[in-house]
Motif scaffolding. Structure first.
Motif, PDB file in Angstrom:
ATOM      1  N   GLU A   1       0.826  -1.208   0.000  1.00 23.44           N
ATOM      2  CA  GLU A   1       0.000   0.000   0.000  1.00 23.44           C
ATOM      3  C   GLU A   1       0.867   1.269   0.000  1.00 23.44           C
ATOM      4  N   ALA A   2       2.026   1.166   0.657  1.00 14.26           N
ATOM      5  CA  ALA A   2       2.907   2.342   0.763  1.00 14.26           C
ATOM      6  C   ALA A   2       3.376   2.839  -0.608  1.00 14.26           C
ATOM      7  N   TYR A   3       3.341   1.974  -1.623  1.00 14.64           N
ATOM      8  CA  TYR A   3       3.741   2.415  -2.969  1.00 14.64           C
ATOM      9  C   TYR A   3       2.934   3.634  -3.408  1.00 14.64           C
ATOM     10  N   ARG A   4       1.660   3.664  -2.999  1.00 13.39           N
ATOM     11  CA  ARG A   4       0.809   4.776  -3.440  1.00 13.39           C
ATOM     12  C   ARG A   4       1.341   6.102  -2.894  1.00 13.39           C
ATOM     13  N   GLY A   5       1.838   6.074  -1.657  1.00 15.11           N
ATOM     14  CA  GLY A   5       2.347   7.294  -1.048  1.00 15.11           C
ATOM     15  C   GLY A   5       3.660   7.775  -1.660  1.00 15.11           C
ATOM     16  N   TRP A   6       4.382   6.859  -2.270  1.00 13.89           N
ATOM     17  CA  TRP A   6       5.656   7.230  -2.900  1.00 13.89           C
ATOM     18  C   TRP A   6       5.503   7.516  -4.390  1.00 13.89           C
ATOM     19  N   PHE A   7       4.591   6.754  -5.055  1.00  9.82           N
ATOM     20  CA  PHE A   7       4.627   6.705  -6.518  1.00  9.82           C
ATOM     21  C   PHE A   7       3.303   7.046  -7.216  1.00  9.82           C
ATOM     22  N   ALA A   8       2.240   7.335  -6.476  1.00 14.13           N
ATOM     23  CA  ALA A   8       0.965   7.637  -7.136  1.00 14.13           C
ATOM     24  C   ALA A   8       1.078   8.973  -7.881  1.00 14.13           C
ATOM     25  N   ASN A   9       0.061   9.288  -8.671  1.00 14.62           N
ATOM     26  CA  ASN A   9       0.017  10.596  -9.339  1.00 14.62           C
ATOM     27  C   ASN A   9       0.239  11.703  -8.318  1.00 14.62           C
ATOM     28  N   ASP A  10       0.983  12.711  -8.724  1.00 14.26           N
ATOM     29  CA  ASP A  10       1.226  13.905  -7.906  1.00 14.26           C
ATOM     30  C   ASP A  10       2.179  13.677  -6.741  1.00 14.26           C
ATOM     31  N   THR A  11       2.737  12.478  -6.593  1.00 12.32           N
ATOM     32  CA  THR A  11       3.846  12.329  -5.651  1.00 12.32           C
ATOM     33  C   THR A  11       5.142  12.650  -6.403  1.00 12.32           C
ATOM     34  N   SER A  12       6.235  12.676  -5.665  1.00 13.13           N
ATOM     35  CA  SER A  12       7.545  12.932  -6.281  1.00 13.13           C
ATOM     36  C   SER A  12       8.598  12.350  -5.347  1.00 13.13           C
ATOM     37  N   PRO A  13       9.859  12.364  -5.743  1.00 13.10           N
ATOM     38  CA  PRO A  13      10.906  11.848  -4.838  1.00 13.10           C
ATOM     39  C   PRO A  13      10.937  12.583  -3.491  1.00 13.10           C
ATOM     40  N   ALA A  14      10.325  13.769  -3.419  1.00 12.44           N
ATOM     41  CA  ALA A  14      10.242  14.456  -2.121  1.00 12.44           C
ATOM     42  C   ALA A  14       9.415  13.647  -1.120  1.00 12.44           C
ATOM     43  N   ASP A  15       8.578  12.735  -1.615  1.00 12.87           N
ATOM     44  CA  ASP A  15       7.762  11.888  -0.738  1.00 12.87           C
ATOM     45  C   ASP A  15       8.466  10.599  -0.335  1.00 12.87           C
ATOM     46  N   PHE A  16       9.667  10.378  -0.849  1.00 14.41           N
ATOM     47  CA  PHE A  16      10.384   9.140  -0.505  1.00 14.41           C
ATOM     48  C   PHE A  16      10.834   9.177   0.957  1.00 14.41           C
ATOM     49  N   ASP A  17      10.937   7.985   1.559  1.00 11.13           N
ATOM     50  CA  ASP A  17      11.485   7.893   2.910  1.00 11.13           C
ATOM     51  C   ASP A  17      12.427   6.687   2.962  1.00 11.13           C
ATOM     52  N   ALA A  18      12.864   6.338   4.135  1.00 15.16           N
ATOM     53  CA  ALA A  18      13.863   5.275   4.269  1.00 15.16           C
ATOM     54  C   ALA A  18      13.320   3.930   3.784  1.00 15.16           C
ATOM     55  N   GLY A  19      11.990   3.785   3.751  1.00 16.16           N
ATOM     56  CA  GLY A  19      11.407   2.512   3.323  1.00 16.16           C
ATOM     57  C   GLY A  19      11.189   2.403   1.824  1.00 16.16           C
ATOM     58  N   THR A  20      11.381   3.507   1.067  1.00 11.24           N
ATOM     59  CA  THR A  20      11.112   3.490  -0.373  1.00 11.24           C
ATOM     60  C   THR A  20      12.113   2.565  -1.074  1.00 11.24           C
ATOM     61  N   PRO A  21      11.631   1.642  -1.902  1.00 18.15           N
ATOM     62  CA  PRO A  21      12.544   0.712  -2.576  1.00 18.15           C
ATOM     63  C   PRO A  21      13.555   1.461  -3.451  1.00 18.15           C
ATOM     64  N   ASP A  22      14.793   0.985  -3.449  1.00 19.39           N
ATOM     65  CA  ASP A  22      15.805   1.594  -4.314  1.00 19.39           C
ATOM     66  C   ASP A  22      15.695   1.007  -5.727  1.00 19.39           C
ATOM     67  N   TRP A  23      16.580   1.444  -6.604  1.00 22.67           N
ATOM     68  CA  TRP A  23      16.497   1.041  -8.017  1.00 22.67           C
ATOM     69  C   TRP A  23      16.572  -0.477  -8.194  1.00 22.67           C
ATOM     70  N   PRO A  24      17.550  -1.168  -7.588  1.00 25.97           N
ATOM     71  CA  PRO A  24      17.579  -2.632  -7.766  1.00 25.97           C
ATOM     72  C   PRO A  24      16.324  -3.312  -7.219  1.00 25.97           C
ATOM     73  N   ALA A  25      15.792  -2.808  -6.111  1.00 29.16           N
ATOM     74  CA  ALA A  25      14.578  -3.416  -5.547  1.00 29.16           C
ATOM     75  C   ALA A  25      13.382  -3.198  -6.487  1.00 29.16           C
ATOM     76  N   LEU A  26      13.309  -2.012  -7.096  1.00 30.70           N
ATOM     77  CA  LEU A  26      12.210  -1.747  -8.028  1.00 30.70           C
ATOM     78  C   LEU A  26      12.345  -2.592  -9.292  1.00 30.70           C
ATOM     79  N   ARG A  27      13.573  -2.742  -9.744  1.00 29.75           N
ATOM     80  CA  ARG A  27      13.809  -3.557 -10.945  1.00 29.75           C
ATOM     81  C   ARG A  27      13.353  -5.008 -10.682  1.00 29.75           C
ATOM     82  N   HIS A  28      13.629  -5.487  -9.481  1.00 30.74           N
ATOM     83  CA  HIS A  28      13.197  -6.826  -9.073  1.00 30.74           C
ATOM     84  C   HIS A  28      11.665  -6.882  -8.982  1.00 30.74           C
ATOM     85  N   GLU A  29      11.093  -5.826  -8.406  1.00 31.63           N
ATOM     86  CA  GLU A  29       9.634  -5.764  -8.254  1.00 31.63           C
ATOM     87  C   GLU A  29       8.947  -5.736  -9.620  1.00 31.63           C
TER      88      GLU A  29
END
Lengths: 161, 158
Positions: free
Chosen positions: A67-95
């Motif tokens: 569910e947290a993906y929505r808070g990081w990546f939904a419309n109108d979010t941006s990297p300013a909404d990222f926190d320590a739990g946001t998946p990094d590039w390798p984790a997203l590539r895996h996802e």
């Protein structure tokens, strides 16, 4: 029912995955000058929206990404909404790969002609789809749209391809 | 009421046409630093590719564009290939609408499950083996290039 017209997203992912693998992960967190987002946000957004549209809107299930993906990546979010739990590039590539497998399964089961419980109309006056096939089609276009943005970002950051 | 990829393509083109209204003509010939093309090339490329995929490849119709289109806007071309005859921005926007009408006339209501004479597999990946898959590929390809166009627009208006 297997409808081959619905499988386009899987073809698109087969093009996207190697293009992403050619990106230097060091570029993923850099926002190109003049933009709000970066490659990491774009990839998270692409995964989140495809799951929301296909698993959620088309199949009437819960998207499998957290569910947290929505808070990081939904419309109108941006990297300013990222926190320590946001998946990094390798984790997203895996996802992305994990998500593609989930979508492949759901795309095999969908009936393209089925009406949606509610039309896909993100804002008044904008009716995107009333059927499952319409959602799948819009998801395919959206997938391309953000793939195109990522290709541009990559070039603007000095990457090749 | 989209029920096939063509309907989605025509629906998303309405989004695109709306976005293009906000693009100042002054920026359409500018190639952003680090990029290969400009907005004018991208729009011409999308129109040409979609007609080729949805009409010629499927056998449902003939490409209705000016002779020379592939030489200006085909894969591997760039604005360096433009000539005095290359359509300008206004002409391209009009062609986008005309092309949508041609696609609707030729493709709507047709059986898209019919197999192509041979699978279309340009880069070792089978992109399409039926008419419907060819149209679906065009839909994704349009998204791809309109994503680039929106990025160019953001960049050049900034």
């Amino acid at each position: 029912m297997v409808d081959r017209d619905l499988q386009g997203l899987l073809v698109a992912r087969r093009v996207l995955a190697p293009a992403l693998d050619a990106i230097d992960p060091a570029l993923a967190n850099r926002t190109p000058a003049g933009f709000r987002n970066n490659l990491r946000w774009q990839l998270g957004h692409l995964i989140t929206v495809a799951e929301t549209l296909l698993l959620g809107v088309a199949a009437g299930r819960r998207p499998a990404v957290p569910e947290a993906y929505r808070g990081w990546f939904a419309n109108d979010t941006s990297p300013a909404d990222f926190d320590a739990g946001t998946p990094d590039w390798p984790a997203l590539r895996h996802e992305l790969d994990a998500s593609t497998e989930r979508l492949a399964e759901v795309l095999r089961e969908l009936d393209p002609a089925a009406d949606l419980a509610q039309p896909l109309a993100p804002r008044p006056g904008l009716l995107l789809a009333t059927t499952v096939a319409g959602v799948v089609g819009y998801a395919l276009w959206h997938e391309g749209h953000h793939g195109g943005r990522m290709a541009c970002y990559h070039r603007l950051l000095g990457g090749n391809g | 009421m989209p029920t096939c990829p063509l309907d989605s393509l025509l629906t998303t083109r309405q989004l695109v046409a709306h976005s293009l209204e906000a693009v100042p003509e002054a920026i359409v010939d500018t190639i952003p630093p680090g990029c290969k093309n400009n907005l004018r090339w991208l729009l011409g490329h999308v129109i040409g590719s979609t007609e080729r995929l949805c009409l010629a490849l499927t056998g449902l119709g003939e490409v209705g564009l000016a002779e020379g289109w592939a030489g200006w806007f085909g894969i591997g071309t760039s604005p360096a290939d433009f000539t005095a005859d290359t359509p300008d921005w206004a002409a391209l926007r009009a062609e986008l609408l005309a092309s949508s009408a041609r696609l609707e006339t030729a493709v709507a209501g047709q059986d898209l499950s019919i197999a192509l004479p041979e699978p279309w597999a340009p880069r070792g990946i089978t992109f399409a083996s039926t008419r419907g898959e060819a149209v679906a590929f065009a839909l994704w390809h349009e998204g791809l290039h309109f994503g680039q166009m929106m990025t160019y627009g953001n960049l050049l208006k900034a």
